[in-house]
Structure formats: C-alpha cells, structure tokens
Design a protein around this motif. Sequence first.
Motif, mmCIF file in Angstrom:
data_model
loop_
_atom_site.group_PDB
_atom_site.id
_atom_site.type_symbol
_atom_site.label_atom_id
_atom_site.label_comp_id
_atom_site.label_asym_id
_atom_site.label_seq_id
_atom_site.Cartn_x
_atom_site.Cartn_y
_atom_site.Cartn_z
ATOM 1 N N UNK A 132 12.053 11.779 -33.502
ATOM 2 C CA UNK A 132 11.881 12.429 -32.193
ATOM 3 C C UNK A 132 10.401 12.647 -31.958
ATOM 4 N N UNK A 133 10.054 12.893 -30.689
ATOM 5 C CA UNK A 133 8.698 13.287 -30.328
ATOM 6 C C UNK A 133 8.794 14.660 -29.678
ATOM 7 N N UNK A 134 8.136 15.660 -30.277
ATOM 8 C CA UNK A 134 8.201 17.038 -29.799
ATOM 9 C C UNK A 134 6.814 17.451 -29.315
ATOM 10 N N UNK A 135 6.697 17.682 -28.013
ATOM 11 C CA UNK A 135 5.410 18.074 -27.460
ATOM 12 C C UNK A 135 4.326 17.052 -27.732
ATOM 13 N N UNK A 136 4.679 15.786 -27.783
ATOM 14 C CA UNK A 136 3.706 14.736 -28.050
ATOM 15 C C UNK A 136 3.467 14.453 -29.508
ATOM 16 N N UNK A 137 4.128 15.225 -30.421
ATOM 17 C CA UNK A 137 3.949 15.046 -31.864
ATOM 18 C C UNK A 137 5.160 14.320 -32.446
ATOM 19 N N UNK A 138 4.970 13.191 -33.116
ATOM 20 C CA UNK A 138 6.112 12.496 -33.709
ATOM 21 C C UNK A 138 6.653 13.258 -34.907
ATOM 22 N N UNK A 139 7.979 13.325 -35.025
ATOM 23 C CA UNK A 139 8.645 13.968 -36.153
ATOM 24 C C UNK A 139 9.392 12.883 -36.927
ATOM 25 N N UNK A 140 9.030 12.722 -38.184
ATOM 26 C CA UNK A 140 9.632 11.700 -39.026
ATOM 27 C C UNK A 140 10.666 12.296 -39.952
ATOM 28 N N UNK B 295 14.463 10.992 -28.687
ATOM 29 C CA UNK B 295 15.326 11.380 -29.805
ATOM 30 C C UNK B 295 16.104 10.161 -30.284
ATOM 31 N N UNK B 296 16.039 9.889 -31.587
ATOM 32 C CA UNK B 296 16.699 8.711 -32.151
ATOM 33 C C UNK B 296 18.217 8.896 -32.118
ATOM 34 N N UNK B 297 18.973 7.839 -31.841
ATOM 35 C CA UNK B 297 20.438 7.932 -31.885
ATOM 36 C C UNK B 297 20.928 7.998 -33.330
ATOM 37 N N UNK B 298 22.213 8.295 -33.509
ATOM 38 C CA UNK B 298 22.793 8.334 -34.845
ATOM 39 C C UNK B 298 22.637 6.974 -35.510
ATOM 40 N N UNK B 299 22.290 6.977 -36.757
ATOM 41 C CA UNK B 299 22.102 5.733 -37.491
ATOM 42 C C UNK B 299 21.400 6.004 -38.798
ATOM 43 N N UNK B 300 20.941 4.964 -39.452
ATOM 44 C CA UNK B 300 20.263 5.072 -40.728
ATOM 45 C C UNK B 300 18.771 4.797 -40.521
ATOM 46 N N UNK C 161 21.791 13.222 -34.663
ATOM 47 C CA UNK C 161 21.007 14.143 -33.814
ATOM 48 C C UNK C 161 21.816 15.373 -33.431
ATOM 49 N N UNK C 162 21.151 16.527 -33.358
ATOM 50 C CA UNK C 162 21.784 17.785 -32.939
ATOM 51 C C UNK C 162 21.093 18.400 -31.733
ATOM 52 N N UNK C 163 19.950 17.892 -31.391
ATOM 53 C CA UNK C 163 19.243 18.395 -30.207
ATOM 54 C C UNK C 163 19.530 17.473 -29.026
ATOM 55 N N UNK C 164 18.921 17.733 -27.906
ATOM 56 C CA UNK C 164 19.090 16.907 -26.698
ATOM 57 C C UNK C 164 17.719 16.637 -26.100
ATOM 58 N N UNK C 165 17.530 15.435 -25.613
ATOM 59 C CA UNK C 165 16.258 15.097 -24.984
ATOM 60 C C UNK C 165 16.025 15.979 -23.764
ATOM 61 N N UNK C 166 14.803 16.401 -23.596
ATOM 62 C CA UNK C 166 14.447 17.286 -22.500
ATOM 63 C C UNK C 166 14.563 18.750 -22.841
ATOM 64 N N UNK C 167 15.150 19.075 -23.969
ATOM 65 C CA UNK C 167 15.292 20.474 -24.382
ATOM 66 C C UNK C 167 13.985 20.958 -24.993
ATOM 67 N N UNK C 168 13.617 22.185 -24.709
ATOM 68 C CA UNK C 168 12.400 22.767 -25.279
ATOM 69 C C UNK C 168 12.754 23.400 -26.621
ATOM 70 N N UNK C 169 11.996 23.077 -27.649
ATOM 71 C CA UNK C 169 12.272 23.562 -28.998
ATOM 72 C C UNK C 169 11.034 24.236 -29.564
ATOM 73 N N UNK C 170 11.263 25.061 -30.586
ATOM 74 C CA UNK C 170 10.197 25.794 -31.274
ATOM 75 C C UNK C 170 10.225 25.431 -32.755
ATOM 76 N N UNK C 171 9.196 25.811 -33.521
ATOM 77 C CA UNK C 171 9.199 25.526 -34.960
ATOM 78 C C UNK C 171 10.452 26.064 -35.643
ATOM 79 N N UNK C 172 11.058 25.247 -36.489
ATOM 80 C CA UNK C 172 12.259 25.636 -37.218
ATOM 81 C C UNK C 172 13.554 25.271 -36.543
ATOM 82 N N UNK D 162 21.466 8.385 -43.478
ATOM 83 C CA UNK D 162 22.143 8.564 -42.188
ATOM 84 C C UNK D 162 21.599 9.789 -41.461
ATOM 85 N N UNK D 163 21.365 9.656 -40.175
ATOM 86 C CA UNK D 163 20.843 10.747 -39.352
ATOM 87 C C UNK D 163 21.757 10.958 -38.155
#
Length: 578
Positions: free
Chosen positions: A175-183, A162-167, A122-133, A119-120
């Motif tokens: 999610x995709x951060x700066x063009x990089x997919x995060x699995x 950003x993926x919605x809540x689910x499994x 999400x805690x971030x929001x689309x369009x928000x700028x994020x950094x490592x960690x 189960x996942x």
Amino acid sequence: MTEGPAPASSVVRVAGPLVQFGYVPGIAMHDLVLLGEARLPAEVVAIKEDLATAQAYAYTGGLAPGHPARPQGRPLTVRLGPGLLGGVFDGLLRPLSAAGDRLLAAPAARTADAGRTWPFTPRAAEGRRVAPGDVLGDVPGGPGRGLRILVPAGCSGTVADLAPAGRYGEEDVLAVVGGTPVRLAEPCGVRAPRPVRERLAATTALITGQRVIDLLFPVARGSTVAVPGGFGTGKTMLLQQIAKWCDADVIVYVGCGERGNEMAEVIAELSRLEDPRTGGRLADRTVILANTSDMPMMAREAGVHTAATVAEYFRDMGLDVVVIADSTSRWAEALREFAARMGELPAEEGYPAGLASRLAAFYERAAAVRTLGGTTGSVTLLGAVSPPGGDFTEPVTAHTERFVRCLWALDRDLAYARHYPAVSWADSFSRDTATLARGPAGEADPDWAERRKRVARLLAEADRLADLVELVGITALPPAERMSVLAGRLVREGLLQQSALSPADAYCSPARTAALADAVLAVAESCARTADTAARAGAVEEVDFTPLLRVREEAGPRDTAGIGAARDTVLARLEEVP
C-alpha cells in the motif's frame, strides 16, 4: 539520523573489532558504516577531532589501513517481516540456515528471502485515512490470529494503491500511505525502542508450566526476570523449558556467547516439539538468534537489542512475547573487552563504568503496553546470568538484581542433589506477587496467595531447623519441629521438584500445581495433628509417603483426580498411626 550516506572515508587503524577511520562531514554517532571491500558492518561509537571510531560486527581479518569506510547515514537497522518466525539468525538478523560452518561477512541488514512469498489479505480500504499502528492487512499462519501488516510509526494519511489478496515477497509494496510505500517487511533501528501509545500495569501472569515459579515466584507479562546461577546449575535447561511451555504467543531466544552445542540442542529440540496450541511445530512461533562463543564478539553485543526489537515488532501486533537471553554475562563481557580497546577507565572487575546503564536500557524495554493501534501486547525479558564461581556479588549479577522484577536464583547444592529446577526459595524473589494476586490470576484462583504463603512458611521453617538437625539429630527435636522438617521434605520432593524429561511432569498446568500444593499441605497438616508425642512423631516419619511423592510423575500434565486419590491414600495411612 543523517539524510543519506556521507562521503566515503578510509580506514586508519584496526584493533580487533575496533576500527578507526577519517572523519568526514555528515557522520553521526551510531551510524552504520561498511568497511573494506567485503563491506563489513560496523557502528560509529566515538567521534573525536578528525577520527571516527566504529565497532565492527564481523571478523576484521584482512581489513587494513587504507581500505574504504562507507558511512550509510542511518543507524544499525534490521528488516522485520513474516519470514522471522521459525528462522535462525545471528545478532544482526542475518539468516544462518544456509551459512555453512562459519558465518561469512555480509551486509548488516537481513536480505529478503529470495523467491519466498506469503499470503496477504487486505483489511483496509483505499481512500481511508489511517494513522500509525492501524491494520492494513493480515498474513495468516502466524501465532494466534496471524500476523498483521501495520502502518509504520511516523506514517499517516490516505491509503492508496492497496494490493489485492495474493502472495507477495518482502520487498513488494502492499500500500501507499500518505505518499509513503508500505512493504511486507519494514526496516527498523535496533537501539531505540519502538513507540507505543502508553505503558500499562502488568497484571496478567505468564504461565511457565514450572511449579516452583508459577506458585512461589510468578512473573507478569511485560515484566523482567534474572536467572543467576553458577556452572552446572541448570540455567539453560530451565530457560529451554520455559521457551517450550510458557503461554506466550511468540518466543525470541537469543544465545549470547554460549556454547555451540547448547544452541544446536535448542534448535533441534524446538524443531521436534509440537506446539500444544496449534498442533504444528513449536519452532513456527519462535525466532532464534544465535551468537555462539566463536562468532564475532560485537555482534553478541548488538544481539540483545536486536532480540528486543524483534519482540517489539510482534508486540505491536497485539501479541505477548517472551525474550530469553542466555546469557547477559557473555554480553557484558563483550562490553568489557570493547571498553578496554577503547581505553575507557575500567570500573569494578574491569567492566565499563556504564555497565549498569546498559543493563537498565535493555531491561526497560520490557513492558505491557497499549500499542499505537490501540491493542494490548507485552514483552517479557528473561536474562540468564553466569556469575564466575557462582558469586552473586559480582557486578553483572548485582546490577541486574537492581533492575528486574523477579529473581530466580539457582542453587548449586540443590543442583548437585539432583533437585530440578534448582531454584532457591531462600534467595529468589518476585515483586509481581502482590500485583498478580489482585489481577486475573487472583480472580481465577482466590486461594493462590494464601496457598503460596503457607508453602513458603513451611520451607522457611524447615530451613531454620536444618542446621539444628545436623547438629543434634532429628530425634532430639520436639514433635512439632520434627513434623516441620518432614513437611519441608514433602514440599521439596512432592511439589517443587519437577522432571524436565518426563512427559507427564515437564509441564504443569496452574490447576495441577494448585492440586499438588493443596495435597501436600493437607498431608503436612495431618502429620502435625497426629504427631502429638515423640512416639507418634516417629511413627508418622515411618509412614510410606510414596503415593504423594510419585504422583507428580504419574498423573498427566493437567490431571487433578489422580492427585486427590494419592492424597487420600496417604491421609488414610496417617489415620492408622498408633
């Protein structure tokens, strides 16, 4: 690291785990190579002229000159994700749950759990700028507040898709951060430490539940420990107890060349035990890496680095992790064997000249840190050492002692006298003591440092008189020294001994340890005051101290009231001494 795989080559020479193949442009040191049609994982360790040398992490039977060697253009990596907790893996993080009696050759990277999802939220929001960690979401069910899905190191930018809540499965893109997919699971090299914002001073004690350690030789979270001891001194038992009862969030237990029946016992015991924090299985917050003596030798060498990498993965989520390596001597033996095959000039006892550097590189991965995301976490390293014949001057033990903060030396005489844990109070040390006394542990128990000094003083005095007692007998000593010998026995039998098999005594809380120590010290002081003549010293020695000596197994793991009652009973008997 090179960009993409290099062209394929062919094997030239096979000597056990050492494999040489033709050099092709693009190969770099520590690159991963897949050998033969079975795609055996190996790592480049030397490049000379037109030949490259790799160490194979699997049995090389059947591999022959002319077989293909396929450089992968990346270092040895493992996949880190929520599927680690509760699992059993080999040194390359390949799952062993369905491996059968023998681990078959497989690619170096751990494959995703087919069909398994987590189960996942999400805690971030689309369009928000994020950094490592930064936190992208949570996977509930892990230790503490659950596992966090973080922005990987070297990746930053705006959150998209950003993926919605689910499994989701390990290969699903969350999610995709700066063009990089995060699995859900991320690949990570095992040789280099994961980056952090800063290293912090280790000021918080790791509570092990073992009295002799928590009282006399404490270890800080983010520190290092060596546990040397000869055969039969109880290294594995002590480390198993710490794995069961210490207050870390995650335990990473790596068996390096130990016997298979011992690893089977560890796995079975952790599966049966209940986690006192959550009420679930203790195994659910444990990762086990099993490289027994019949598994590939060089996978054992990589296993300790894999364990440190797994620990850093959980540390970056703000968790406190303990890595238990049993034993680093078998790891060093793998280095020695491979160095001999490479033709390296041997140093002391045949070990490679770089042994000290390799040990230092492992132990320096322990730290209390501020992570890239701004939280605090720690990795504490505990390494067992198995010196041949119990010789603590051999190279692995001697070099390890230089790099660790704590040494819990196990004494053969204590072990054979059925004194468990057989931690020698004369040969052990803790360099964390002064720091911990000024930290949270000292604030919670201001008397801890003074209590520790008084207990250590009694033990040192009793040891000083031991040879004299054997020479002239106890009755030839003055009353004060007779009481010092008695006090040493009370400390050893009533405080430092601990039963790993007793439900009441397998774990001891800090408050219970303090109560036992205070009770023993109070009785020892009363004995010293009472025995002012030789006759009264003899009468004191005949007092029945059983209530004080047995209370550690009769009172509960956190019970202090019963300890006070036992102390008062013995003090009353001392007052009746004629």
